[in-house]
Design a protein around this motif. Structure first.
Motif, PDB file in Angstrom:
ATOM      1  N   ALA A   1      44.754  33.516  35.460  1.00  0.00           N
ATOM      2  CA  ALA A   1      43.488  33.169  35.869  1.00  0.00           C
ATOM      3  C   ALA A   1      42.376  33.072  35.130  1.00  0.00           C
ATOM      4  CB  ALA A   1      43.249  33.492  37.200  1.00  0.00           C
ATOM      5  N   GLY A   2      42.201  33.847  34.016  1.00  0.00           N
ATOM      6  CA  GLY A   2      41.629  33.679  32.859  1.00  0.00           C
ATOM      7  C   GLY A   2      40.635  35.207  33.241  1.00  0.00           C
ATOM      8  N   TRP A   3      40.967  36.256  34.076  1.00  0.00           N
ATOM      9  CA  TRP A   3      40.179  37.437  34.416  1.00  0.00           C
ATOM     10  C   TRP A   3      40.949  38.544  33.464  1.00  0.00           C
ATOM     11  CZ3 TRP A   3      37.033  38.641  39.095  1.00  0.00           C
ATOM     12  CH2 TRP A   3      36.585  37.132  39.546  1.00  0.00           C
ATOM     13  N   ARG A   4      40.185  39.554  33.395  1.00  0.00           N
ATOM     14  CA  ARG A   4      40.514  40.807  32.958  1.00  0.00           C
ATOM     15  C   ARG A   4      40.957  41.617  34.005  1.00  0.00           C
ATOM     16  NH1 ARG A   4      36.208  44.939  30.065  1.00  0.00           N
ATOM     17  NH2 ARG A   4      37.852  46.631  29.605  1.00  0.00           N
ATOM     18  N   PHE A   5      42.263  42.530  33.592  1.00  0.00           N
ATOM     19  CA  PHE A   5      42.855  43.369  34.748  1.00  0.00           C
ATOM     20  C   PHE A   5      42.779  44.639  34.247  1.00  0.00           C
ATOM     21  CE2 PHE A   5      46.644  45.662  36.214  1.00  0.00           C
ATOM     22  CZ  PHE A   5      46.485  45.399  37.480  1.00  0.00           C
ATOM     23  N   ALA A   6      42.400  45.519  35.155  1.00  0.00           N
ATOM     24  CA  ALA A   6      42.161  46.953  34.902  1.00  0.00           C
ATOM     25  C   ALA A   6      42.971  47.676  36.102  1.00  0.00           C
ATOM     26  CB  ALA A   6      40.705  47.214  34.774  1.00  0.00           C
ATOM     27  N   TYR A   7      43.433  48.600  35.852  1.00  0.00           N
ATOM     28  CA  TYR A   7      44.312  49.458  36.606  1.00  0.00           C
ATOM     29  C   TYR A   7      44.276  50.760  36.737  1.00  0.00           C
ATOM     30  CZ  TYR A   7      48.499  51.137  39.453  1.00  0.00           C
ATOM     31  OH  TYR A   7      49.385  51.908  40.293  1.00  0.00           O
ATOM     32  N   VAL A   8      43.820  51.326  37.919  1.00  0.00           N
ATOM     33  CA  VAL A   8      43.484  52.926  38.096  1.00  0.00           C
ATOM     34  C   VAL A   8      44.815  53.379  39.210  1.00  0.00           C
ATOM     35  CG1 VAL A   8      42.142  54.774  39.176  1.00  0.00           C
ATOM     36  CG2 VAL A   8      41.047  52.911  37.583  1.00  0.00           C
ATOM     37  N   ASP A   9      45.556  54.496  38.850  1.00  0.00           N
ATOM     38  CA  ASP A   9      46.662  54.907  39.555  1.00  0.00           C
ATOM     39  C   ASP A   9      45.967  56.289  40.190  1.00  0.00           C
ATOM     40  OD1 ASP A   9      48.765  56.183  41.039  1.00  0.00           O
ATOM     41  OD2 ASP A   9      49.844  56.111  39.069  1.00  0.00           O
ATOM     42  N   GLY A  10      45.279  56.192  41.348  1.00  0.00           N
ATOM     43  CA  GLY A  10      44.768  57.016  42.001  1.00  0.00           C
ATOM     44  C   GLY A  10      45.780  58.117  42.686  1.00  0.00           C
TER      45      GLY A  10
ATOM     46  N   GLY B   1      37.370  55.007  33.011  1.00  0.00           N
ATOM     47  CA  GLY B   1      36.877  54.849  31.593  1.00  0.00           C
ATOM     48  C   GLY B   1      38.255  54.455  30.650  1.00  0.00           C
ATOM     49  N   GLU B   2      39.339  54.471  31.010  1.00  0.00           N
ATOM     50  CA  GLU B   2      40.642  54.504  30.297  1.00  0.00           C
ATOM     51  C   GLU B   2      40.843  52.960  30.713  1.00  0.00           C
ATOM     52  OE1 GLU B   2      45.213  55.339  29.907  1.00  0.00           O
ATOM     53  OE2 GLU B   2      43.833  56.994  30.090  1.00  0.00           O
ATOM     54  N   ALA B   3      41.007  52.697  31.990  1.00  0.00           N
ATOM     55  CA  ALA B   3      41.375  51.309  32.536  1.00  0.00           C
ATOM     56  C   ALA B   3      40.480  50.342  31.920  1.00  0.00           C
ATOM     57  CB  ALA B   3      41.310  51.385  34.173  1.00  0.00           C
ATOM     58  N   LEU B   4      38.998  50.640  31.654  1.00  0.00           N
ATOM     59  CA  LEU B   4      38.334  49.584  31.506  1.00  0.00           C
ATOM     60  C   LEU B   4      37.822  49.622  29.880  1.00  0.00           C
ATOM     61  CD1 LEU B   4      36.151  49.475  34.605  1.00  0.00           C
ATOM     62  CD2 LEU B   4      37.661  47.579  33.857  1.00  0.00           C
TER      63      LEU B   4
ATOM     64  N   LEU C   1      39.426  45.228  38.933  1.00  0.00           N
ATOM     65  CA  LEU C   1      39.811  46.610  38.812  1.00  0.00           C
ATOM     66  C   LEU C   1      40.765  46.890  40.173  1.00  0.00           C
ATOM     67  CD1 LEU C   1      39.708  49.408  37.817  1.00  0.00           C
ATOM     68  CD2 LEU C   1      37.695  49.654  39.114  1.00  0.00           C
ATOM     69  N   LEU C   2      42.034  46.983  39.971  1.00  0.00           N
ATOM     70  CA  LEU C   2      42.894  47.466  41.017  1.00  0.00           C
ATOM     71  C   LEU C   2      42.961  48.995  40.977  1.00  0.00           C
ATOM     72  CD1 LEU C   2      44.997  47.003  43.330  1.00  0.00           C
ATOM     73  CD2 LEU C   2      46.811  46.508  41.368  1.00  0.00           C
ATOM     74  N   TRP C   3      42.743  49.523  42.316  1.00  0.00           N
ATOM     75  CA  TRP C   3      42.694  51.137  42.318  1.00  0.00           C
ATOM     76  C   TRP C   3      43.690  51.409  43.231  1.00  0.00           C
ATOM     77  CZ3 TRP C   3      37.639  54.205  43.870  1.00  0.00           C
ATOM     78  CH2 TRP C   3      37.886  55.391  43.914  1.00  0.00           C
ATOM     79  N   ASP C   4      45.039  51.759  42.781  1.00  0.00           N
ATOM     80  CA  ASP C   4      45.859  52.137  43.905  1.00  0.00           C
ATOM     81  C   ASP C   4      45.862  53.546  44.170  1.00  0.00           C
ATOM     82  OD1 ASP C   4      47.759  50.046  44.571  1.00  0.00           O
ATOM     83  OD2 ASP C   4      49.013  50.247  42.753  1.00  0.00           O
ATOM     84  N   GLY C   5      45.958  54.061  45.343  1.00  0.00           N
ATOM     85  CA  GLY C   5      45.907  55.225  45.629  1.00  0.00           C
ATOM     86  C   GLY C   5      44.501  55.905  45.856  1.00  0.00           C
ATOM     87  N   TRP C   6      43.793  55.190  46.331  1.00  0.00           N
ATOM     88  CA  TRP C   6      42.273  55.656  46.196  1.00  0.00           C
ATOM     89  C   TRP C   6      42.177  56.600  47.467  1.00  0.00           C
ATOM     90  CZ3 TRP C   6      40.557  54.556  51.119  1.00  0.00           C
ATOM     91  CH2 TRP C   6      40.909  53.710  52.044  1.00  0.00           C
ATOM     92  N   GLY C   7      42.888  56.691  48.364  1.00  0.00           N
ATOM     93  CA  GLY C   7      43.044  57.490  49.750  1.00  0.00           C
ATOM     94  C   GLY C   7      42.932  58.978  49.372  1.00  0.00           C
TER      95      GLY C   7
ATOM     96  N   GLY D   1      29.837  37.519  34.079  1.00  0.00           N
ATOM     97  CA  GLY D   1      31.235  38.248  34.392  1.00  0.00           C
ATOM     98  C   GLY D   1      31.299  38.587  35.639  1.00  0.00           C
ATOM     99  N   ALA D   2      32.123  38.040  36.579  1.00  0.00           N
ATOM    100  CA  ALA D   2      32.419  38.533  38.097  1.00  0.00           C
ATOM    101  C   ALA D   2      33.044  39.986  37.912  1.00  0.00           C
ATOM    102  CB  ALA D   2      33.279  37.512  38.711  1.00  0.00           C
ATOM    103  N   PHE D   3      32.853  40.675  38.813  1.00  0.00           N
ATOM    104  CA  PHE D   3      33.681  42.105  38.867  1.00  0.00           C
ATOM    105  C   PHE D   3      34.351  42.246  40.224  1.00  0.00           C
ATOM    106  CE2 PHE D   3      33.820  46.503  39.131  1.00  0.00           C
ATOM    107  CZ  PHE D   3      34.414  46.721  37.909  1.00  0.00           C
ATOM    108  N   ALA D   4      35.209  42.642  40.557  1.00  0.00           N
ATOM    109  CA  ALA D   4      35.790  42.734  41.555  1.00  0.00           C
ATOM    110  C   ALA D   4      36.979  44.057  41.662  1.00  0.00           C
ATOM    111  CB  ALA D   4      36.595  41.602  42.239  1.00  0.00           C
ATOM    112  N   VAL D   5      36.772  44.726  42.920  1.00  0.00           N
ATOM    113  CA  VAL D   5      37.586  45.976  43.024  1.00  0.00           C
ATOM    114  C   VAL D   5      38.381  46.001  44.293  1.00  0.00           C
ATOM    115  CG1 VAL D   5      37.535  48.571  43.481  1.00  0.00           C
ATOM    116  CG2 VAL D   5      35.739  47.388  42.024  1.00  0.00           C
ATOM    117  N   LEU D   6      39.642  46.150  44.044  1.00  0.00           N
ATOM    118  CA  LEU D   6      40.806  46.053  44.973  1.00  0.00           C
ATOM    119  C   LEU D   6      41.299  47.431  45.316  1.00  0.00           C
ATOM    120  CD1 LEU D   6      42.773  42.926  43.885  1.00  0.00           C
ATOM    121  CD2 LEU D   6      40.950  42.951  45.274  1.00  0.00           C
TER     122      LEU D   6
END
Length: 144
Positions: free
Chosen positions: A35-44, A58-61, A91-97, A124-129
């Motif tokens: 879709a033309g967006w940048r993807f960043a992933y955090v494994d919590g 910091g690493e993901a972005l 920014l997909l943040w898995d395991g935020w719990g 630039g739009a920014f969204a966190v999942l």
């Protein structure tokens, strides 16, 4: 991925959302990047402390080395670095719990800092999942 697709198509405004999509990381990344967006992933799941979150973001972005200078990353440095992001970014943040349970204050500050970038009038739009189980974060709607 209908909720995510709506964000990527900008029919749903960028924001911080709970997301229950059970898709693999590579599948989500492909969808986001297609879709033309940048993807960043955090494994919590493999780090539930404030310091581990700051390092993972910091690493993901791909924050600059200056992010870690002066004794380590902190929320002020994260806020400054987030403002330098000019691409549409998910920014997909898995395991935020785990962080939300063990250090609710740090989790709350993290959401506040991320929310500041979401709402910044920047290019630039920014969204966190937030994906995974955890306590119900106040004011965070579901994207599903």
């Amino acid at each position: 991925m209908s909720g995510l697709a709506a964000v990527l198509a900008k029919r749903t405004p960028p924001g911080i959302y709970r997301w229950h999509g059970a898709f693999g990381i590579s599948e989500v990344q492909h969808t986001v990047e297609h879709a033309g967006w940048r993807f960043a992933y955090v494994d919590g799941w493999h780090g539930g402390t404030k310091e581990e979150l700051l390092a993972a973001v910091g690493e993901a972005l791909a924050f600059p080395e200056s992010y870690r200078e002066g004794g380590g990353a902190n929320f002020d440095a994260m806020a400054d670095s987030l403002l330098d992001i000019h691409d549409d970014t998910i920014l997909l943040w898995d395991g935020w719990g785990p962080l939300a349970r063990t250090d609710p204050q740090a989790f709350s500050v993290a959401l506040s800092v991320l929310g500041t970038r979401v709402n910044a009038e920047r290019e630039g739009a920014f969204a966190v999942l937030l994906r995974g189980d955890g306590p119900e974060p106040a004011g965070v709607p579901s994207l599903d």
